[in-house]
Design a protein around this motif. Structure first.
Motif, PDB file in Angstrom:
ATOM      1  N   THR A 111      -6.706 -56.284  29.640  1.00  0.00           N
ATOM      2  CA  THR A 111      -6.756 -55.020  30.382  1.00  0.00           C
ATOM      3  C   THR A 111      -5.767 -55.013  31.544  1.00  0.00           C
ATOM      4  O   THR A 111      -5.123 -53.991  31.791  1.00  0.00           O
ATOM      5  CB  THR A 111      -8.172 -54.726  30.894  1.00  0.00           C
ATOM      6  OG1 THR A 111      -8.608 -55.805  31.722  1.00  0.00           O
ATOM      7  CG2 THR A 111      -9.141 -54.514  29.755  1.00  0.00           C
ATOM      8  N   MET A 152      -2.191 -54.564  29.853  1.00  0.00           N
ATOM      9  CA  MET A 152      -1.948 -53.269  29.208  1.00  0.00           C
ATOM     10  C   MET A 152      -2.044 -52.095  30.181  1.00  0.00           C
ATOM     11  O   MET A 152      -1.196 -51.187  30.159  1.00  0.00           O
ATOM     12  CB  MET A 152      -2.925 -53.061  28.047  1.00  0.00           C
ATOM     13  CG  MET A 152      -2.665 -53.992  26.884  1.00  0.00           C
ATOM     14  SD  MET A 152      -0.957 -53.941  26.289  1.00  0.00           S
ATOM     15  CE  MET A 152      -0.851 -52.291  25.679  1.00  0.00           C
ATOM     16  N   PHE A 153      -3.062 -52.077  31.032  1.00  0.00           N
ATOM     17  CA  PHE A 153      -3.216 -50.951  31.951  1.00  0.00           C
ATOM     18  C   PHE A 153      -2.087 -50.897  32.977  1.00  0.00           C
ATOM     19  O   PHE A 153      -1.666 -49.813  33.384  1.00  0.00           O
ATOM     20  CB  PHE A 153      -4.573 -50.992  32.646  1.00  0.00           C
ATOM     21  CG  PHE A 153      -5.724 -50.639  31.741  1.00  0.00           C
ATOM     22  CD1 PHE A 153      -5.529 -49.994  30.534  1.00  0.00           C
ATOM     23  CD2 PHE A 153      -7.020 -50.968  32.097  1.00  0.00           C
ATOM     24  CE1 PHE A 153      -6.589 -49.672  29.703  1.00  0.00           C
ATOM     25  CE2 PHE A 153      -8.087 -50.654  31.278  1.00  0.00           C
ATOM     26  CZ  PHE A 153      -7.875 -50.000  30.087  1.00  0.00           C
ATOM     27  N   ASN A 154      -1.583 -52.040  33.381  1.00  0.00           N
ATOM     28  CA  ASN A 154      -0.481 -52.024  34.336  1.00  0.00           C
ATOM     29  C   ASN A 154       0.843 -51.663  33.668  1.00  0.00           C
ATOM     30  O   ASN A 154       1.708 -51.077  34.309  1.00  0.00           O
ATOM     31  CB  ASN A 154      -0.382 -53.362  35.069  1.00  0.00           C
ATOM     32  CG  ASN A 154      -1.401 -53.439  36.173  1.00  0.00           C
ATOM     33  OD1 ASN A 154      -1.366 -52.656  37.108  1.00  0.00           O
ATOM     34  ND2 ASN A 154      -2.327 -54.368  36.050  1.00  0.00           N
ATOM     35  N   ILE A 155       0.999 -51.975  32.391  1.00  0.00           N
ATOM     36  CA  ILE A 155       2.181 -51.495  31.653  1.00  0.00           C
ATOM     37  C   ILE A 155       2.122 -49.968  31.552  1.00  0.00           C
ATOM     38  O   ILE A 155       3.136 -49.282  31.762  1.00  0.00           O
ATOM     39  CB  ILE A 155       2.251 -52.145  30.252  1.00  0.00           C
ATOM     40  CG1 ILE A 155       2.555 -53.638  30.357  1.00  0.00           C
ATOM     41  CG2 ILE A 155       3.269 -51.451  29.364  1.00  0.00           C
ATOM     42  CD1 ILE A 155       3.954 -53.965  30.843  1.00  0.00           C
ATOM     43  N   VAL A 156       0.949 -49.435  31.251  1.00  0.00           N
ATOM     44  CA  VAL A 156       0.785 -47.976  31.185  1.00  0.00           C
ATOM     45  C   VAL A 156       1.032 -47.355  32.561  1.00  0.00           C
ATOM     46  O   VAL A 156       1.705 -46.321  32.676  1.00  0.00           O
ATOM     47  CB  VAL A 156      -0.618 -47.610  30.646  1.00  0.00           C
ATOM     48  CG1 VAL A 156      -0.897 -46.131  30.791  1.00  0.00           C
ATOM     49  CG2 VAL A 156      -0.745 -48.042  29.193  1.00  0.00           C
ATOM     50  N   ALA A 157       0.515 -47.983  33.606  1.00  0.00           N
ATOM     51  CA  ALA A 157       0.732 -47.476  34.968  1.00  0.00           C
ATOM     52  C   ALA A 157       2.216 -47.522  35.329  1.00  0.00           C
ATOM     53  O   ALA A 157       2.743 -46.589  35.945  1.00  0.00           O
ATOM     54  CB  ALA A 157      -0.082 -48.294  35.967  1.00  0.00           C
ATOM     55  N   LYS A 204       7.693 -42.041  35.046  1.00  0.00           N
ATOM     56  CA  LYS A 204       7.825 -40.672  34.534  1.00  0.00           C
ATOM     57  C   LYS A 204       7.423 -39.612  35.558  1.00  0.00           C
ATOM     58  O   LYS A 204       7.759 -38.441  35.392  1.00  0.00           O
ATOM     59  CB  LYS A 204       6.971 -40.489  33.270  1.00  0.00           C
ATOM     60  CG  LYS A 204       7.505 -41.261  32.088  1.00  0.00           C
ATOM     61  CD  LYS A 204       8.842 -40.710  31.669  1.00  0.00           C
ATOM     62  CE  LYS A 204       9.379 -41.456  30.471  1.00  0.00           C
ATOM     63  NZ  LYS A 204      10.690 -40.991  30.090  1.00  0.00           N
ATOM     64  N   TYR A 227       4.756 -47.278  33.283  1.00  0.00           N
ATOM     65  CA  TYR A 227       5.406 -46.182  32.551  1.00  0.00           C
ATOM     66  C   TYR A 227       5.093 -44.832  33.202  1.00  0.00           C
ATOM     67  O   TYR A 227       5.982 -43.989  33.366  1.00  0.00           O
ATOM     68  CB  TYR A 227       4.954 -46.199  31.094  1.00  0.00           C
ATOM     69  CG  TYR A 227       5.584 -45.138  30.249  1.00  0.00           C
ATOM     70  CD1 TYR A 227       6.918 -45.225  29.849  1.00  0.00           C
ATOM     71  CD2 TYR A 227       4.858 -44.021  29.842  1.00  0.00           C
ATOM     72  CE1 TYR A 227       7.498 -44.241  29.080  1.00  0.00           C
ATOM     73  CE2 TYR A 227       5.428 -43.034  29.073  1.00  0.00           C
ATOM     74  CZ  TYR A 227       6.746 -43.145  28.700  1.00  0.00           C
ATOM     75  OH  TYR A 227       7.322 -42.164  27.938  1.00  0.00           O
ATOM     76  N   ALA A 228       3.838 -44.614  33.590  1.00  0.00           N
ATOM     77  CA  ALA A 228       3.448 -43.344  34.199  1.00  0.00           C
ATOM     78  C   ALA A 228       4.127 -43.137  35.552  1.00  0.00           C
ATOM     79  O   ALA A 228       4.533 -42.016  35.886  1.00  0.00           O
ATOM     80  CB  ALA A 228       1.929 -43.289  34.359  1.00  0.00           C
TER      81      ALA A 228
END
Length: 186
Positions: free
Chosen positions: A39, A42-47, A53, A49-50
């Motif tokens: 978690t 993955m969540f920090n990779i998503v963060a 953007k 990317y967000a």
């Protein structure tokens, strides 16, 4: 590597009787840590990317949050798996070795300190944004934020790399001098 560090490390290794009592706790800790590793990564990779953007976010805040996400990804990628590796070795009654433990401690310390200091930097940035109002953009520039982040990462690395040279913490050093001084006085 310092002999003092190896002696300090060996005192925390569980002995067989302690391990039998704590076996289920160690297994639960391993499972929980593997879940948190995934978690955190993955969540920090998503963060990450967000944050890249997001177009309405100020550049200074974006830089601070990207640094925080990078340090948290590193914690999830290095610190937590290494800790799980040590727990599994202890469950199997294998001594991972002093040098391996020292590498884990240094890497974990660098990334954890960078993460903590990143959270503090974001908090101070938001405080300044609210407190300074219109002067915020004049005083908090992107270049100053980059210099701050480089300083935070260098400080984290320097403090944790001091363990290589035997400067573990001030309290141990003071205790050693006090004991040595008492020995000379008596």
């Amino acid at each position: 590597m310092s002999k003092l560090y190896c002696n300090q490390f060996s005192q925390f290794l569980p002995i067989f009787t302690e391990l039998e009592d704590l076996r289920s706790t160690c297994i639960a800790n391993c499972v929980f840590n593997v879940f948190l590793t995934y978690t955190a990564f993955m969540f920090n990779i998503v963060a990450f990317y967000a944050i890249q953007k997001a177009s309405t976010m100020p550049k200074t805040l974006k830089t601070l949050l990207l640094s925080l996400a990078c340090s948290d990804v590193a914690v999830g990628l290095f610190s937590q798996p290494l800790y799980t590796f040590f727990l599994i070795n202890w469950l199997r009654l294998h001594n991972p070795g002093c040098n391996t433990q020292q590498v884990r401690t240094i890497f974990s310390g660098i990334f954890l300190a960078a993460s903590f200091l990143g959270v503090v930097a974001v908090s101070i940035d938001r405080f300044l944004a609210v407190h300074l109002h219109l002067r915020y953009q004049e005083l908090v520039t992107p270049m100053r934020v980059v210099v701050l982040l480089i300083s935070l990462w260098l400080y984290s690395a320097f403090v944790n790399l001091m363990k290589l040279w035997g400067h573990f913490n001030i309290i141990d050093g003071l205790n050693f001098r006090i004991i040595r001084y008492d020995y000379l006085v008596i």
